[in-house]
Design a protein around this motif. Structure first.
Motif, PDB file in Angstrom:
ATOM      1  N   LEU A  82       0.686  -1.149   0.031  1.00  0.00           N
ATOM      2  CA  LEU A  82      -0.040  -0.012  -0.084  1.00  0.00           C
ATOM      3  C   LEU A  82       0.808   1.367   0.035  1.00  0.00           C
ATOM      4  O   LEU A  82       0.246   2.240   0.011  1.00  0.00           O
ATOM      5  N   GLN A  83       2.230   1.091  -0.036  1.00  0.00           N
ATOM      6  CA  GLN A  83       3.246   2.076  -0.196  1.00  0.00           C
ATOM      7  C   GLN A  83       2.468   3.315  -1.310  1.00  0.00           C
ATOM      8  O   GLN A  83       3.135   4.415  -1.107  1.00  0.00           O
ATOM      9  N   THR A  84       2.152   2.576  -2.253  1.00  0.00           N
ATOM     10  CA  THR A  84       1.841   3.412  -3.370  1.00  0.00           C
ATOM     11  C   THR A  84       0.873   4.685  -3.148  1.00  0.00           C
ATOM     12  O   THR A  84       0.795   5.498  -3.696  1.00  0.00           O
ATOM     13  N   TYR A  85       0.107   4.265  -2.032  1.00  0.00           N
ATOM     14  CA  TYR A  85      -1.003   5.393  -1.556  1.00  0.00           C
ATOM     15  C   TYR A  85      -0.427   6.105  -0.620  1.00  0.00           C
ATOM     16  O   TYR A  85      -0.967   7.153   0.044  1.00  0.00           O
ATOM     17  N   GLY A  86       1.027   6.209  -0.305  1.00  0.00           N
ATOM     18  CA  GLY A  86       1.630   6.879   0.694  1.00  0.00           C
ATOM     19  C   GLY A  86       2.310   6.217   1.713  1.00  0.00           C
ATOM     20  O   GLY A  86       1.394   5.310   2.367  1.00  0.00           O
ATOM     21  N   LEU A  87       3.264   6.574   2.515  1.00  0.00           N
ATOM     22  CA  LEU A  87       3.906   5.868   3.540  1.00  0.00           C
ATOM     23  C   LEU A  87       3.084   5.729   4.831  1.00  0.00           C
ATOM     24  O   LEU A  87       2.663   4.712   5.379  1.00  0.00           O
ATOM     25  N   PHE A  88       2.407   6.900   5.064  1.00  0.00           N
ATOM     26  CA  PHE A  88       1.655   7.214   6.302  1.00  0.00           C
ATOM     27  C   PHE A  88       0.470   6.192   6.275  1.00  0.00           C
ATOM     28  O   PHE A  88       0.005   5.753   7.066  1.00  0.00           O
ATOM     29  N   PHE A  89      -0.437   6.395   5.213  1.00  0.00           N
ATOM     30  CA  PHE A  89      -1.605   5.353   4.710  1.00  0.00           C
ATOM     31  C   PHE A  89      -1.260   3.976   4.846  1.00  0.00           C
ATOM     32  O   PHE A  89      -2.023   3.083   5.514  1.00  0.00           O
ATOM     33  N   SER A  90       0.087   3.760   4.325  1.00  0.00           N
ATOM     34  CA  SER A  90       0.175   1.900   4.390  1.00  0.00           C
ATOM     35  C   SER A  90       0.541   1.689   6.008  1.00  0.00           C
ATOM     36  O   SER A  90       0.174   0.582   6.263  1.00  0.00           O
ATOM     37  N   ILE A  91       0.976   2.532   6.795  1.00  0.00           N
ATOM     38  CA  ILE A  91       1.476   2.289   8.155  1.00  0.00           C
ATOM     39  C   ILE A  91       0.026   2.057   8.847  1.00  0.00           C
ATOM     40  O   ILE A  91      -0.016   1.259   9.715  1.00  0.00           O
ATOM     41  N   ILE A  92      -0.788   3.182   8.813  1.00  0.00           N
ATOM     42  CA  ILE A  92      -1.877   3.065   9.540  1.00  0.00           C
ATOM     43  C   ILE A  92      -2.712   1.867   9.023  1.00  0.00           C
ATOM     44  O   ILE A  92      -3.419   1.049   9.886  1.00  0.00           O
ATOM     45  N   ALA A  93      -2.811   1.588   7.680  1.00  0.00           N
ATOM     46  CA  ALA A  93      -3.783   0.381   7.307  1.00  0.00           C
ATOM     47  C   ALA A  93      -2.989  -0.952   7.798  1.00  0.00           C
ATOM     48  O   ALA A  93      -3.821  -1.994   8.249  1.00  0.00           O
ATOM     49  N   CYS A  94      -1.619  -0.991   7.806  1.00  0.00           N
ATOM     50  CA  CYS A  94      -1.121  -2.382   8.326  1.00  0.00           C
ATOM     51  C   CYS A  94      -1.281  -2.469   9.851  1.00  0.00           C
ATOM     52  O   CYS A  94      -1.941  -3.523  10.095  1.00  0.00           O
ATOM     53  N   LEU A  95      -1.373  -1.657  10.540  1.00  0.00           N
ATOM     54  CA  LEU A  95      -1.645  -1.835  12.006  1.00  0.00           C
ATOM     55  C   LEU A  95      -3.229  -1.888  12.197  1.00  0.00           C
ATOM     56  O   LEU A  95      -3.573  -2.771  13.095  1.00  0.00           O
ATOM     57  N   ALA A  96      -3.875  -1.025  11.471  1.00  0.00           N
ATOM     58  CA  ALA A  96      -5.260  -1.393  11.597  1.00  0.00           C
ATOM     59  C   ALA A  96      -5.972  -2.668  11.351  1.00  0.00           C
ATOM     60  O   ALA A  96      -6.668  -3.264  12.120  1.00  0.00           O
ATOM     61  N   VAL A  97      -5.421  -3.184  10.208  1.00  0.00           N
ATOM     62  CA  VAL A  97      -5.916  -4.522   9.656  1.00  0.00           C
ATOM     63  C   VAL A  97      -5.461  -5.667  10.710  1.00  0.00           C
ATOM     64  O   VAL A  97      -6.335  -6.603  11.158  1.00  0.00           O
ATOM     65  N   GLY A  98      -4.335  -5.548  11.323  1.00  0.00           N
ATOM     66  CA  GLY A  98      -3.954  -6.365  12.482  1.00  0.00           C
ATOM     67  C   GLY A  98      -4.721  -6.252  13.447  1.00  0.00           C
ATOM     68  O   GLY A  98      -5.257  -7.395  14.023  1.00  0.00           O
ATOM     69  N   THR A  99      -5.025  -5.327  14.101  1.00  0.00           N
ATOM     70  CA  THR A  99      -5.900  -4.895  15.306  1.00  0.00           C
ATOM     71  C   THR A  99      -7.309  -5.435  14.612  1.00  0.00           C
ATOM     72  O   THR A  99      -7.952  -6.139  15.692  1.00  0.00           O
ATOM     73  N   LEU A 100      -7.818  -5.165  13.571  1.00  0.00           N
ATOM     74  CA  LEU A 100      -8.990  -5.701  13.013  1.00  0.00           C
ATOM     75  C   LEU A 100      -9.202  -7.276  13.268  1.00  0.00           C
ATOM     76  O   LEU A 100     -10.253  -7.716  13.691  1.00  0.00           O
ATOM     77  N   ILE A 101      -8.382  -7.811  12.768  1.00  0.00           N
ATOM     78  CA  ILE A 101      -8.070  -9.263  12.932  1.00  0.00           C
ATOM     79  C   ILE A 101      -8.258  -9.865  14.382  1.00  0.00           C
ATOM     80  O   ILE A 101      -8.871 -10.776  14.641  1.00  0.00           O
ATOM     81  N   GLY A 102      -7.383  -9.225  15.159  1.00  0.00           N
ATOM     82  CA  GLY A 102      -7.435  -9.526  16.408  1.00  0.00           C
ATOM     83  C   GLY A 102      -8.883  -9.462  17.089  1.00  0.00           C
ATOM     84  O   GLY A 102      -9.317 -10.137  17.772  1.00  0.00           O
ATOM     85  N   ALA A 103      -9.501  -8.238  16.495  1.00  0.00           N
ATOM     86  CA  ALA A 103     -10.707  -7.989  17.307  1.00  0.00           C
ATOM     87  C   ALA A 103     -11.774  -9.202  16.761  1.00  0.00           C
ATOM     88  O   ALA A 103     -12.638  -9.596  17.415  1.00  0.00           O
ATOM     89  N   LEU A 104     -11.769  -9.333  15.537  1.00  0.00           N
ATOM     90  CA  LEU A 104     -12.655 -10.635  14.903  1.00  0.00           C
ATOM     91  C   LEU A 104     -12.334 -12.015  15.941  1.00  0.00           C
ATOM     92  O   LEU A 104     -13.364 -12.753  16.250  1.00  0.00           O
ATOM     93  N   ASN A 105     -11.019 -12.126  16.097  1.00  0.00           N
ATOM     94  CA  ASN A 105     -10.670 -13.474  16.941  1.00  0.00           C
ATOM     95  C   ASN A 105     -11.194 -13.194  18.229  1.00  0.00           C
ATOM     96  O   ASN A 105     -12.058 -14.169  19.008  1.00  0.00           O
TER      97      ASN A 105
END
Lengths: 312, 332
Positions: A82-105
């Motif tokens: 996702l770095q093509t959409y900007g470094l900041f976006f990719s970092i937020i998305a990376c951390l958010a998706v991990g947290t979200l999968i954790g939330a589902l668990n």
């Protein structure tokens, strides 16, 4: 003196094993205690170590999370892709998706009351499937130099990744000892129903811990690609086993109700020192796995068989 | 109770120390391995460190590992620290750091991941450690940080496959190409080498190129599609025997084996058997033993301060169906 030493070893087997490792490896290799090598060890354990912080809370709750390796791989792939959409976006998305999968668990464990072993075993396979779909089995390479510059930077002599790990560990130890959430963790793991009857919002508590471990796995993935600038589908394979081994080595019980972050730190260090020491001593990788397995069983054996009564 | 605890802890220590002595630290007078004659190591010997990709995973890598260890033991002027990344790129990066901490003279890397290793190679160069890449090239962005590459010349291998194809078809016909996983240097080089020769040849036309991703099943599907699409195919070039065998499976199912010649750029055991059955026309031998000794030779030349070529290739001879019995069957 002798009795006190034995008592200490019984109470904190990890400290004893750690001391044995240090004495043995420093006697066998002149390089082992050099400052560069000690820094290497700390850096090398940081990725596993950060997830171990989340895993300690999960195990104290008497749950388990097998999906951390897959979450790490998926987050790492997103952080690169996702770095093509900007470094900041990719970092937020990376951390958010991990947290979200954790939330589902966490939701499935806490609300749907499905055993955490089964839930996270499913997530481990399912998320790994997502990784293959997303990466198409090809390495995804980062485009932003800033991330890798960050990953290889140091604060004084301490690599920044190791610093993040140590600061998180200290914060987590403080949370565990001095906050309601920390005390609740031990209460929930000790006796789930009693904790519920005492008015602890158990479901919310468990949900939060799964979100937190998802976050730590994603952060570990992010820091990993900040050292490699490339994500593949195989990243993080078997990391769940390494992480659980480290936490259990530290003395946290799979049955819940007991554990400490500092002991986990000890467990993580032992695993790191064995791997590093084996490299210094030119020992084949197979043996390091064998020895780690033996030590793990030995520690748990001492722990269950000879544990000194806790009288604090 | 206390005595038992003590006994148990001592037993644990014993297990540890036994395990360590059992597998041996890199002492100069370590017990001899089965075949190689051990030689006393010179006190000024060069210290060469290697981190391999994944030793247990296939026979090629296992044979390479054994050959490398034997080569080190049989020489007086070299001591080796021989590590295995077990397919984990993070572990490989850690091992590069551990080799640097031990002050090795040269670091040899068999990359787990040719892109992910680049930052580690950059760091090694910055701290003054020469790095030799073995077997598979790293990403081009890392070339400026390494001394060079020891391994097979994939372009030559592709050219050989093309030359064997021209002979098989008497310089005339229509061929299809199944290449390796796109994005990997090896895949592109083997394709480039093939096309260098085929364009020079009169009368041979490459109908289409599709990736088989080094995967047998995928290559079989790709070949099935080719067979449906083209009524006339005279030859198939696959970048290794694994993919060639996949293509042969599809060709046999379609009943067109008699009309189609298959060549490949790297011989595996299954391809050797296919050649004995006459299904594979030609392939290229790549020996893991030569691969290992070539890497050690290059590292030693670097350690002695000699000038070495950036591309330090070893010989990979052609194997055609008539001469296959003169070659040993590959162990992988």
């Amino acid at each position: 003196m002798k009795n006190r030493l034995i008592n200490f070893a019984r109470k904190y087997p990890i400290v004893f094993i750690l001391a044995v490792c240090i004495i043995f490896f420093s006697a066998s290799s002149p390089v082992f205690l050099s400052s560069q090598n000690l820094t290497n060890i700390l850096l090398q354990v940081s990725i596993i170590g950060i997830i171990s912080i989340g895993m300690t809370l999960i195990l104290i709750n008497a749950n388990i999370d097998l999906s951390v390796g897959s979450i790490l791989a998926f987050s790492a792939a997103l952080a690169m892709g996702l770095q093509t959409y900007g470094l900041f976006f990719s970092i937020i998305a990376c951390l958010a998706v991990g947290t979200l999968i954790g939330a589902l668990n966490g939701f499935l464990v806490a609300k749907a009351k499905i055993n955490s072993f089964i839930v996270t075993l499913g997530a481990m396979m399912g998320v790994r499937g997502l990784v293959y779909i997303y990466t198409q089995e090809r390495p995804i390479v980062g485009t932003e130099r800033a991330l890798i510059d960050f990953g290889s930077s140091s604060v004084g002599p301490i690599p920044v990744i190791a610093l993040i790990f140590v600061l998180m560990l200290i914060a987590a130890e403080l949370v565990l000892r001095y906050t309601t959430h920390g005390r609740n963790a031990i209460a929930v793991g000790g006796n789930y129903e009693a904790a519920e009857n005492a008015g602890i919002k158990v479901e919310r508590h468990v949900l939060f811990n799964f979100m937190f471990i998802g976050f730590t796995a994603a952060l570990a993935g992010l820091l990993l690609v900040s050292r490699t600038n490339s994500a593949t589908a195989f990243l993080g394979t078997n990391y769940e086993l390494m992480v659980i081994s480290a936490v259990v080595l530290g003395g946290t019980k799979l049955t819940g109700g007991y554990g400490s972050m500092l002991n986990t730190f000890g467990g993580v260090l032992v695993i790191g020192m064995i791997q590093n020491g084996m490299n210094l001593l030119n020992v084949h990788a197979y043996y390091s796995m064998l020895i780690m397995g033996l030590i793990l069983i030995l520690v748990v054996f001492i722990d269950t068989r000879f544990k000194a009564p806790v009288n604090i | 109770m206390k005595k038992r605890t003590l006994a148990l802890l001592l037993a644990g220590l014993l297990v540890l120390s036994l395990a360590f002595t059992g597998c041996g630290a890199p002492e100069p007078d370590a017990p001899p391995a089965d075949e190689a004659e051990p030689v006393d190591v010179d006190p000024d010997a060069f210290l060469i460190g290697i981190t391999q990709n994944n030793v247990g995973i296939d026979s090629y890598q296992t044979t390479y590992d054994r050959a490398f260890r034997e080569a080190v033991e049989s020489r007086a002027d070299v001591e080796g620290i021989i590590l295995d990344a077990a397919g984990d790129v993070m572990r490989q990066i850690n091992q590069v750091e551990d080799l640097m901490a031990q002050g090795v003279d040269v670091i040899i890397i068999w990359p787990v991941d040719g892109t992910a290793i680049v930052p580690a190679v950059e760091k090694a160069q910055a701290e003054g450690f020469p790095v030799v890449i073995t077997n598979s090239p790293i990403d081009e962005s890392g070339y400026e940080f390494i001394v060079g590459f020891s391994g097979p010349d994939n372009i030559i291998q592709g050219r050989y496959a093309a030359e064997m194809m021209i002979d098989a078809l008497d310089g005339e016909g229509k061929v299809v190409e199944i290449m390796g996983l796109p994005g990997y240097v090896t895949a592109h080089q083997r394709s480039d080498g093939f096309h260098e020769v085929i364009t020079d040849a009169t009368g041979i036309e490459v109908l289409e190129t599709q990736p088989g991703d080094w995967n047998r099943e995928k290559s079989q599907q790709v070949m099935e599609n080719f067979l449906l699409k083209y009524d006339e195919i005279d030859g198939v070039y696959a970048a290794d025997d694994n993919m060639a065998v996949g293509a042969i499976n599809a060709i046999k199912e379609a009943g067109r084996m008699d009309a189609i010649k298959v060549t490949s750029a790297c011989m595996f055991g299954d391809g050797y058997d296919a050649m004995l059955r006459g299904e594979l026309h030609g392939s290229v031998e790549q020996s893991p033993i030569v691969d290992a000794t070539n890497a050690l030779e290059m590292a030693l030349a670097v350690a002695r301060g000699e000038e070495v070529d950036f591309w330090y290739y070893f010989e990979t001879p052609k194997v055609i169906v008539e001469e296959v019995e003169n070659f040993e069957k590959p162990v992988f």
